[in-house]
Design a protein around this motif. Structure first.
Motif, short mmCIF file in Angstrom:
data_model
loop_
_atom_site.label_atom_id
_atom_site.label_comp_id
_atom_site.label_asym_id
_atom_site.label_seq_id
_atom_site.Cartn_x
_atom_site.Cartn_y
_atom_site.Cartn_z
N LEU A 128 0.13 4.99 1.10
CA LEU A 128 -0.85 5.81 1.79
C LEU A 128 -0.52 7.29 1.61
O LEU A 128 0.64 7.66 1.46
N ASP A 129 -1.54 8.12 1.69
CA ASP A 129 -1.36 9.58 1.66
C ASP A 129 -1.10 10.03 3.09
O ASP A 129 -1.99 10.50 3.79
N ASN B 130 0.84 -1.20 0.00
CA ASN B 130 0.00 0.00 0.00
C ASN B 130 0.88 1.25 0.00
O ASN B 130 1.91 1.28 0.67
N TYR C 186 -0.59 12.82 -4.36
CA TYR C 186 -0.47 12.76 -2.91
C TYR C 186 -0.27 14.17 -2.39
O TYR C 186 0.53 14.93 -2.93
N SER D 85 -3.03 0.43 -3.80
CA SER D 85 -2.97 -0.84 -3.07
C SER D 85 -2.97 -1.96 -4.10
O SER D 85 -3.82 -1.97 -5.00
N THR E 17 -5.30 7.86 3.67
CA THR E 17 -6.01 7.09 2.66
C THR E 17 -5.04 6.29 1.81
O THR E 17 -4.02 6.81 1.36
N ALA E 18 -5.37 5.03 1.57
CA ALA E 18 -4.58 4.19 0.66
C ALA E 18 -4.93 4.60 -0.76
O ALA E 18 -6.00 4.25 -1.26
N ARG E 19 -4.07 5.34 -1.40
CA ARG E 19 -4.32 5.79 -2.78
C ARG E 19 -3.87 4.75 -3.79
O ARG E 19 -4.26 4.79 -4.95
N SER F 257 3.29 0.84 3.27
CA SER F 257 2.92 -0.18 4.24
C SER F 257 2.76 -1.52 3.53
O SER F 257 2.46 -1.57 2.33
#
Length: 98
Positions: A48-49, A46, A77, A58, A54-56, A84
């Motif tokens: 993330l932002d 993932n 972003y 994945s 938020t997972a932008r 992650s």
């Protein structure tokens, strides 16, 4: 015709901030991602932002390596891009951004 921005890259093998994001005044767009998964099982990666954001991006990843070019302008972003891993994924991720 001129380019929109210089494209750079950063590689990480542990979860955490990639140091390529910014603030609303300094946006970054992820243009492509290269994965080198060395664990013995599949998992999820993932982007993330920000930490806990938020997972932008994945993606379920198999063992091995592959490159994914993101279409258009890429993914925007507004905070630092945070890496992650889901499951027991180990390996490295190279993010191309601009």
């Amino acid at each position: 015709m001129s380019t929109q921005t210089d494209v750079k890259s950063v590689t990480a093998s542990v979860a955490g901030p990639l140091g390529i994001g910014g603030t609303s005044l300094n946006l970054v767009r992820v243009k492509g991602v290269y994965f080198n998964v060395t664990s013995s099982t599949n998992g999820v990666i993932n982007l993330l932002d920000g930490n806990g954001g938020t997972a932008r991006f994945s993606v379920s990843v198999p063992v091995g390596y592959f490159y994914m070019l993101l279409p258009g302008e890429g993914i925007r972003y507004t905070n630092d891009v945070y890496l992650s891993f889901g499951g027991t994924v180990t390996g490295s991720v190279t993010v191309f951004y601009g």
